[in-house]
Design a protein around this motif. Structure first.
Motif, short mmCIF file in Angstrom:
data_model
loop_
_atom_site.label_atom_id
_atom_site.label_comp_id
_atom_site.label_asym_id
_atom_site.label_seq_id
_atom_site.Cartn_x
_atom_site.Cartn_y
_atom_site.Cartn_z
N SER A 149 0.69 -1.25 0.06
CA SER A 149 0.06 -0.09 -0.11
C SER A 149 0.81 1.38 -0.07
CB SER A 149 -0.92 -0.02 1.11
OG SER A 149 -1.41 1.24 1.29
N ARG A 160 3.35 -3.95 -5.89
CA ARG A 160 2.32 -3.64 -6.78
C ARG A 160 2.08 -4.63 -7.82
NH1 ARG A 160 -0.85 0.24 -3.79
NH2 ARG A 160 -1.84 1.11 -5.65
N ASP A 188 -6.56 -1.23 0.45
CA ASP A 188 -5.69 -1.01 -0.46
C ASP A 188 -4.94 -2.10 -1.02
OD1 ASP A 188 -4.55 0.73 -2.38
OD2 ASP A 188 -2.88 1.61 -1.05
N LYS A 191 -7.60 -4.80 -2.60
CA LYS A 191 -7.88 -4.48 -3.66
C LYS A 191 -6.60 -4.60 -4.93
CE LYS A 191 -8.78 0.01 -6.01
NZ LYS A 191 -9.16 1.30 -5.40
N ASN A 192 -5.36 -4.23 -4.18
CA ASN A 192 -4.21 -4.48 -5.20
C ASN A 192 -3.93 -6.03 -5.58
OD1 ASN A 192 -1.17 -4.67 -5.57
ND2 ASN A 192 -1.75 -3.04 -6.38
#
Length: 725
Positions: A149, A160, A188, A191-192
């Motif tokens: 994040s 990421r 975060d 989601k990633n």
């Protein structure tokens, strides 16, 4: 398929433990059932076991994505200790030789390896992707997942890219683990990693055995030495933000007889590893480190975690303090705070992309809020991580042990909520506070908020006061911060109800650290021994009379105050007093330390430990260069220019040199820039008439229109140097 497995038996067989900690068992069951799993568990809660045990039970190899080479080695060594087969765990990263990489791959293909640790950088290499496609993968574990994040305290771009790489290698369940994540960071990460539907297991962030304290950063080095010496033999970690400070502080501790080593990324790998081992093997008590130290270091009995510098985020702070008392025993977390450090951190962010600067700034604001608040620190910390602490007093932080006076905040909270409502919940706290205080700036003008009826409705108080009200409104649950647009203040249902039916809520004002100096000189403190101070003044008076000198030439008042606070009983200790150098101690010091020694013995005084603090020789290059320049008769304005100093700054440096007892001769410069008559008048004033060395008093006596401050200061330097040194 794995439901028949007796997890308790497996735990005993592989790790020798009789019971699981917290919700370890449910987490492992969820992973064995093939589900994506998100684990939020504080440092010391037993995160590693959540992927180590299932990796040993499930067919295939678990891929553990981990950020630090030192941490991987630590984990692999630990796993090998639990197994008869060395190949059970391996790591694949840039530190391995080609032959070592071949060995790892052979063990993995032969099915011997149950856990393969890889750095995110290694995972993205084409040859490794091709290799991993050949094997059966039981699951992927993403350790230290907050690195994913950008809102975390350790943003790593390679993290990421994990999801696309996993999809390319081959699908398998994913378990993400972290010790620190706010609701924003958690969202975060999920989601990633494409795991928004993962089952979330969140352990309490409350470490009830940790004591939290924030102190003003005044004489922090001496304070730290005092704390460490009062806890002799206990393990401590001291965190600093710069490598330079790490080196300096470690050196200071060693000079003062404390077993300490430095640790930072600028050291070569073997020195770092050696220092880490010394700490783990208890050959040293203290590690002074940048945040490069401590991730995954499993030393359960660290008793002190001291922050010389405030961290950049509360995630960082929580993770670093979490290294104290992992065995459930005592753990003291002491932080030194000065707002100047925040200004420094903001400067470091300049030059980064704007979005990153904005994030960094928001994280810093949270840290400032934590440091300055007078509310229970545990309550503030847990609220930050989305957890409510119900008790009013945790009895284990400085604010609860020494509570500040409270006031009825009903009216103030209502004003804050009304302003947030009025601006449609679209602004951050600093803008809300500008409206309350009636601050005219570009933002309030461009949004026409200076035309609101509420503009300036709180101008009887300053921004510090309103900051405290906003923070406590968040902790009380009247306001929340928008997760997606970090920092925007929103009204909660509770806040809306409060606007309709307000009631008394007791608030406390923040601490005021604004006036605290970074490394302020000692003296003038509450511990001043007035009887001794008066005796020292009398001695100074007698000595001045005998030597026919003004008393201030011998020692200034602040030096006497420091002596009457810290009781130096040797010439060596006397040199640690502000304004006393080796020359001055030698020339005037003996009678003073004899008097102090006698006073200490007669009154059976326990001397504060700070006084035993020895200083590392002053290596100020400026001071040496200035003395050399004066010896070569270089004009002072030329010395100032060459050192990038103003004349005022240069004179301060020279004053500090002569007041500490070193003689300098600036006659050549005075003769160049001053009238000889003026010079003699000022010199005569200090020798015969002056009661103190105060410049303002001298100017008033001599006539401010006739003499400049610079002239008086230069002649005072000449006078102190010739007469006193």
């Amino acid at each position: 398929m794995f439901k028949q497995v007796d997890l308790g038996e497996s735990l005993k067989q592989h790790f020798g433990f009789d019971t699981f900690k917290g919700n370890q068992e449910t987490i492992i069951r969820n992973l064995l059932d093939g589900n994506d799993t998100f684990v939020l568990m504080p440092t010391g809660g037993g995160k590693s076991l959540c992927y180590q045990l299932p990796a040993l039970i499930m067919p295939g190899t678990a891929i553990i994505i981990s950020p630090l080479i030192a941490l991987m080695k630590n984990q692999v060594d630990a796993m090998r200790n639990f197994s008869e087969e060395d190949g059970v765990a391996h790591f694949l990263n840039s530190s391995l030789t080609k032959s070592a990489i071949v060995q790892v791959k052979e063990d993995v293909l032969a099915g011997k390896t149950k856990l393969l640790y890889v750095a995110p950088e290694s995972l993205t290499k084409d040859e490794n992707i091709a290799f991993l496609k050949q094997i059966t993968i039981s699951f992927y574990a993403v350790d230290e997942a907050h690195c994913i994040s950008e809102w975390g305290h350790d943003f790593r771009p390679e993290y990421r890219r994990i999801r696309p790489i996993i999809s390319e290698i081959g699908e398998a369940p994913v378990i993400a683990l972290t010790a620190t994540a706010t609701p924003k960071v958690q969202h975060d990460i999920q989601k990633n990693l494409g795991m928004l539907n993962a089952k979330v297991f969140k352990s309490s962030f409350n470490r009830s055995n940790l004591y939290y304290e924030v102190r003003p950063k005044t004489d922090a080095t001496k304070e730290i030495i005092k704390i460490i010496k009062a806890n002799t033999g206990k393990s401590a970690i001291i965190y600093c933000l710069s490598r330079k400070k790490v080196e300096e502080l470690a050196e200071m501790l060693v000079v003062n007889g404390i077993k300490a080593v430095p640790y930072h990324a600028g050291m070569d790998a073997s020195s770092r590893a050696a220092n880490q081992d010394k700490f783990l093997m208890e050959q040293v008590d203290v590690v002074v480190a940048t945040i490069a130290f401590g991730m995954g270091i499993d030393k359960p009995d660290v008793r002190l975690v001291i922050h010389y510098d405030i961290p950049k985020s509360l995630e960082g702070y929580y993770q670093e303090t979490g290294r104290a008392g992992r065995d459930g025993g005592e753990g003291r977390c002491i932080t030194f705070y000065s707002y100047k450090d925040i200004v420094k951190l903001e400067k470091f962010m300049q030059g980064k992309p704007l979005a990153e600067q904005e994030i960094g700034k928001q994280l810093l604001l949270e840290t400032v809020g934590y440091a300055e608040t007078s509310v229970c620190r545990r309550k503030v910390l847990l609220h930050y991580f989305g957890e409510k602490f119900e008790m009013e007093n945790c009895e284990c932080c400085d604010n609860c042990m020494h509570p500040k006076e409270q006031f009825d905040g009903q009216e103030a909270i209502q004003k804050v909520l009304k302003v947030v409502n009025e601006v449609k919940e679209k602004f951050k706290s600093d803008h809300i506070i500008h409206i309350l205080c009636g601050t005219l700036n570009n933002a309030t003008k461009s949004y026409k908020h200076d035309e609101l009826s509420l503009f300036g409705c709180g101008d009887e108080e300053d921004d510090k006061y309103w900051n405290a009200v906003v923070r406590q409104s968040l902790v009380e649950g009247f306001l929340s911060k928008d997760i997606e647009n970090y920092g925007l203040l929103k009204l909660t249902d509770k806040g809306l109800q409060y606007m309709q039916k307000p009631y008394t809520v007791m608030l406390t004002k923040d601490h005021d650290f604004d006036n605290d100096d970074d490394e302020a000189p000692v003296g003038g403190t509450a511990a001043l021994d007035n009887a001794l101070f008066n005796m020292l003044k009398e001695l100074r008076k007698q000595m001045a009379k005998k030597k026919e000198l003004p008393p201030f030439v011998i020692f200034q008042d602040p030096s006497l105050e420091a002596m009457a606070t810290y009781y130096p009983v040797s010439l060596e200790e006397l040199q640690n007093i502000p304004g006393v150098g080796a020359g001055k101690a030698k020339r005037f010091g003996k009678e003073f330390v004899d008097l102090i020694k006698k006073h200490v013995e007669v009154n059976e005084i326990d001397r504060p430990m700070d006084m035993v603090v020895k200083s590392v020789a002053n290596k100020s290059k400026n001071k040496i260069a200035i003395i050399q320049g004066i010896d070569r008769k270089v004009l002072l304005n030329d010395i100032a220019e060459s050192k990038g100093l103003s004349m005022d700054e240069l004179l301060k440096e020279i004053e500090s040199i002569v007041y500490s007892g070193t003689r300098v001769n600036i006659d050549y410069h005075i003769d160049e820039v001053m009238d000889p008559e003026h010079r003699d008048e000022i010199f005569y004033f200090f020798k015969e008439e002056a009661e103190t060395d105060d410049i303002q008093a001298a100017l008033e006596e001599l006539g401010e229109n006739e003499y400049s401050e610079e002239e008086v200061r230069m002649v005072r330097i000449k006078f102190i140097s010739e007469v006193g040194n």
